[in-house]
Design an enzyme around this catalytic site. Structure first.
Site, PDB file in Angstrom:
ATOM      1  N   LYS A  10       0.850  -1.192   0.000  1.00  0.00           N
ATOM      2  CA  LYS A  10       0.000   0.000   0.000  1.00  0.00           C
ATOM      3  C   LYS A  10       0.885   1.242   0.000  1.00  0.00           C
ATOM      4  CE  LYS A  10      -3.970   1.630   2.840  1.00  0.00           C
ATOM      5  NZ  LYS A  10      -4.758   1.323   4.063  1.00  0.00           N
TER       6      LYS A  10
ATOM      7  N   SER B 254      -9.773   1.071   3.154  1.00  0.00           N
ATOM      8  CA  SER B 254      -8.919   1.939   2.361  1.00  0.00           C
ATOM      9  C   SER B 254      -7.847   1.198   1.563  1.00  0.00           C
ATOM     10  CB  SER B 254      -8.222   2.944   3.279  1.00  0.00           C
ATOM     11  OG  SER B 254      -7.319   2.273   4.147  1.00  0.00           O
TER      12      SER B 254
ATOM     13  N   SER C  59      -9.854  -1.651   7.037  1.00  0.00           N
ATOM     14  CA  SER C  59      -9.257  -1.309   5.744  1.00  0.00           C
ATOM     15  C   SER C  59      -8.522  -2.437   5.038  1.00  0.00           C
ATOM     16  CB  SER C  59      -8.296  -0.126   5.915  1.00  0.00           C
ATOM     17  OG  SER C  59      -9.030   1.062   6.031  1.00  0.00           O
TER      18      SER C  59
END
Lengths: 480, 484
Positions: free
Chosen positions: B78, B153, B177
């Site tokens: 990420k 997310s 997330s």
């Protein structure tokens, strides 16, 4: 002192600790390095970086707390103080808020009006901000940020509003300064900002219990300025009230050049710091073993030393105070007394010749070429009558210059005191024979002429004759 | 079969046997990323040259007999992880040009093992969001249906695994997330116990809730990747000094006799019927495998979302204060002074959801409101944690849905923040409690959208969690789901 109004003063002191590394990262804290050379992701506040508490800072905080009679909290919390400023890279300062490490302490001070106990509300740990350097308008007026100082460890020491005059404030501040320097946790350098003071000042009519509205004075970085700033502020507030005005709560900046304070920001502009516990740091637990170990390692503080010097070593109050005032001097003196059991002589020499030499050369006691070993070697020769005090001063100067021991110098230069009665008697006889007029004067009752004879005999002996023996012999012979 | 079809364990075997090189595998992934990234928008940054260099180094290491478990495996992280010399944006415009000078601990651990880093993955800006639509770089798309969100997310991290653009990925989970996008994309995602994986170098959203975790195609892969990053780190004061279990050792131990609790508060009206059905079927599978199914209660569940949006936003309002354009990141200076520069940099640099949360959090911490909001939320958090402790006195694991619905359409909830916040209703409580949980695929809807179930373990019981997930995975029909 004003007959109607009484000032009320509390002080907040920031002490920069002299740990080798910063409070939340491993960067060096050394002063004066190339800007931004002592930085890492943590003290630069880079995205994702996290603080790790330096245990030495905690140890120093405990030390300061114990030396100022505080209670050490078994559990304390680091909090974030949120505000924006270019020298504050994270947008918040890590400090302590609701649960500081030390609380409820005190210090005893002395002023011309006697002794007084000043309460210490709290001591907490926090990180310092960086420094801004402002270029001149002509150079574009830009500002540069140096983050070498960011994240260096500070203790904030907050007093109770217990002081009632600028003299008390200065006495408290000096006492506090002496203690933290004594503890060896800061260099205490006020010019470099290692010991900074803010003062909260208000006035109220004598006898009124409720405090008046206070102003916070910032930027007062010497003992003298503290006195000036507080006195100016007291007068300003009293005048204001007497003219029918009202003191407003505000932060005021002291200008050392003009000696006056001016408003920096009012209550309305006061920051809402939105303190909350820092989720990146765990609550700090200090167990009693840790506290007791630090207590065991506390150095003897000046007040205790002063008392001990008087009671056990028989020094005068003045001598004890002077010798105990600074730790390196006290340690020098104590080393001397450990080597040679004559505290009074050690004190006299330390405060006399040693101090004079240090002053002349502007050096510290740590740099003194006459070590306690050398000094006591000299005192021992006075005490065993090998040399006189007068000769000893010459020898001292030579020790200072050459680093040789007293014994070596006495031997090399044949300075050993003459105590042989026969030898001294011969000199006395010569001097008496050579000065018949003075002999007459003495016999006519002018006893002060004795000094002249002593001087002559000492001169003849090149200073080596035992002055006491010279005295006795002269008296006997002159009385004839 | 293509190289990108091999899961982590399979690729590991082939690399060890020498039948595949890391360079070949890395090239295959880079090709696939080139071919598909326009469709999925999963990568914000692709590190082609660096990845190939790492692959070469890994091949040398393998042939020297010096391979670690993750040596040569093409992974991606990420874009919230700092990676030295590589752009690290956190999905935000304000860090658009930020090239980090250091590696996050998790990244450093992957590098030490010789893993290959393909690039940085799309995400909601500063990890704030449940759909990946809050990314300044456009939303990642769900590989099962590119009209739909991948979840958030860590949307990029989940979509990337589903689209076979990396063997496995790292995400972060603050309120769901990792788990919610894993559920929406039909992959396995695990949020470890708070303190299990170092947060050092992970751009902070909400420090007391953020946790790093793996997203992978299988439970075993998930275990392997977690093994590679878990463990105490002196640079993170909140990481826990406690030995890391061998997550693979007991993987096949089964669930016979295990007590699995069903929190009654998680099976509510408004739960999508297809989600409910899939989860109920999974429960039956567990019963069939010999687990004991027990109803339990988590009575403060209703307060979790409100509690989360006070604590997380309060921490975020402070964590994001450092983005003001002074030292790094975007600076907007119109010459009107310092305050103007701070304001303009932040006004132009942050997106609307980030601003909303900063304002919420600033308010919650403000003088006069602190006790009513932040402090009260902390007390509620304690109650929620106690709920879990009480439940874990009775059972070994909890089983719930991950999200109330399958992946929704892009744009469907962007104008309704509250509706969006509710998509994390089942995942948020774990972050508040600090315990571990994972999302395991357990079905497909009629529209061929994946559904995940959530397994929740006791603090630091990741091994138990993985063991239960593995038993289900092996027994079920939902192994290595992949979009057409």
């Amino acid at each position: 002192m004003n007959s109607i109004f009484e000032p009320v003063i509390g002080l907040e002191v920031h002490v920069q600790l002299n740990t080798a590394t910063k409070i939340f990262c491993g960067c060096s804290t050394a002063f004066g390095a190339t800007p931004n050379s002592q930085t890492c992701p943590v003290c630069l506040g880079l995205p994702g970086a996290l603080p790790v508490l330096n245990r030495q800072v905690v140890e120093n905080a405990i030390t300061a707390g114990l030396a100022t009679n505080c209670q050490i909290a078994p559990r304390s919390i680091f909090a974030r103080k949120n505000y924006f400023y270019p020298d504050l890279p994270k947008g918040y300062q890590i400090s302590q808020y609701e649960l500081p490490i030390c609380e409820h302490g005190w210090l005893d001070i002395e002023t011309d009006n006697g002794g007084k106990r000043i309460g210490i509300t709290r001591i907490h740990m926090e990180e310092d901000a960086g420094k801004l350097l402002h270029a001149e308008e002509s150079e574009g007026g830009s500002s540069l940020v140096d983050l070498n100082r960011a994240c260096t460890p500070l203790l904030e020491i907050v007093s109770e509003p217990d002081m009632r005059s600028s003299d008390e404030a200065v006495a408290y501040l000096k006492k506090l300064h002496q203690i933290v320097v004594y503890l060896g946790i800061t260099d205490g350098n006020m010019e470099e900002g290692s010991f900074r003071c803010d003062a909260n000042v208000s006035v109220r009519p004598h006898g009124q219990e409720k405090f008046g509205t206070r102003a916070e004075l910032k930027n007062i970085n010497s003992f003298r300025f503290v006195k000036e700033a507080i006195e100016y502020e007291i007068d300003r507030q009293i005048e204001l009230i007497e003219d029918g005005g009202k003191v407003v709560q505000e932060t005021r900046l002291f200008n050392a050049d003009t000696g006056i304070t001016r408003s920096m920001r009012g209550k309305e502009e006061a920051h809402d710091y939105r303190y909350f516990p820092d989720p990146d740091l765990l609550p700090l637990n200090v167990d009693s073993d840790w506290i007791e170990r630090v207590r065991g390692e506390l150095p003897e503080l000046p007040a205790a030393k002063r008392q001990r010097y008087q009671e056990q070593l028989g020094l005068s109050d003045y001598d004890a105070e002077v010798l105990a005032a600074e730790r390196p001097m006290a340690e020098y003196f104590e080393r001397c007394t450990a080597l040679h059991d004559n505290p009074k002589a050690c004190a006299n020499w330390t405060m006399g010749e040693v101090q004079r030499g240090l002053n002349e050369q502007s050096i510290s006691i740590g740099e003194c070429p006459v070590t306690p070993e050398l000094l006591t070697g000299l005192i021992a020769r006075i005490d065993d009558n090998t040399i006189s005090n007068k000769i000893a001063k010459q020898v001292f100067d030579q020790i200072w210059q050459t680093g040789k021991s007293a014994d070596v110098i006495i031997e090399e230069q044949g300075l050993k005191q003459v105590t042989d009665t026969g030898a001294i008697e011969a000199l006395v006889d010569e001097v008496i024979a050579a000065n018949p007029a003075q002999v007459e004067q003495f016999r006519a009752g002018q006893e002060k002429v004795l000094g002249f004879f002593v001087g002559q005999v000492m001169k003849a002996s090149k200073g080596k004759a035992n002055p006491q023996m010279v005295n006795e012999l002269l008296r006997n012979k002159l009385k004839g | 079969m293509e190289l990108t079809d091999l899961n982590l364990q399979q690729l590991q075997e082939q690399l060890a046997q020498g039948s595949v090189s890391s360079v070949d595998a890395t090239r295959a992934y880079l090709d696939r990323i080139t071919a598909t990234n326009d469709n999925y928008n999963t990568y914000i940054t692709v590190c082609e040259a660096e990845a190939l260099a790492m692959a070469e180094a890994a091949d040398k290491r393998i042939s020297a007999g010096d391979a670690a478990p993750l040596t040569g495996i093409p992974l991606a992280v990420k874009d919230i992880f700092n990676t030295e010399g590589v752009k690290t944006t956190a999905g935000s415009r304000i860090l658009g040009d930020f090239v980090s000078p250091y590696d996050a601990t998790a990244v450093a651990r992957l590098k030490q093992q010789g893993a290959v880093l393909l690039g940085k993955l799309n995400m909601d800006e500063f990890a704030m969001g449940s759909s990946n639509e809050n990314s300044a770089y456009g939303p990642a798309k769900n590989p099962w249906d590119t009209e739909r969100v991948p979840g958030g997310s860590s949307g990029g991290s989940a979509a990337c695994v589903a689209a076979r653009q990396a063997v496995a990925t790292l995400g972060t989970d603050t309120g769901g997330s990792i788990r919610q996008p894993a559920s929406h994309c039909g992959v396995v995602g695990l949020k470890p116990t708070y303190g299990r994986v170092s947060r050092y170098g992970v751009i902070a959203y909400a420090s007391s809730l953020d946790q790093v975790g793996p997203v992978a195609r299988t439970v075993s892969d998930c275990a392997l990747l977690l093994q590679g990053v878990a463990g105490y780190d002196t640079a993170d004061s909140t990481s826990v000094d406690r030995p890391v279990e061998d997550y693979l050792a007991d993987l096949q131990g089964g669930v016979k006799g295990m007590r699995i609790g069903l929190p009654q508060e998680y099976f509510i009206d408004g739960l999508d019927p297809e989600v409910q059905q899939a989860v109920e079927k999974a429960i039956e599978t567990y019963r069939g495998l010999g687990a004991e199914i027990v109803p339990v209660n988590l009575p403060h569940t209703d307060y979790a979302v409100a509690c989360y949006y006070l604590i997380a936003t309060a921490e975020a309002s402070s964590n994001l204060a450092r983005y003001e354009g002074v030292r790094f990141g975007r600076r907007v200076d119109n010459g009107k002074g310092l305050i103007e520069m701070f304001c303009s940099s932040r006004a132009e640099g942050f997106g609307p959801e980030v601003k909303r949360r900063i304002m919420l959090g600033t308010y919650a911490l403000s003088s006069g409101y602190y006790d009513a909001y932040y402090l009260k939320a902390q007390k509620v958090r304690t109650l929620i944690r106690q709920d879990f402790n009480n439940a874990f006195d009775q059972v070994d694991l909890l089983l719930t849905p991950v999200a109330p619905t399958p992946a929704f359409k892009l744009g469907e909830k962007v104008n309704d923040p509250l509706q969006m916040y509710l998509s994390d209703i089942f995942t948020i409580p774990l972050n508040l409690a600090g315990t571990c949980g994972m999302s395991v695929p357990c079905g497909l809807t009629g529209e061929k959208l994946p559904v995940g179930m959530q397994l929740i373990g006791k603090p630091f019981a990741e091994a138990t969690l993985l063991r239960a997930a593995y038993a289900y995975e092996q027994a079920g029909e939902w192994q290595q789901l992949r979009p057409e």
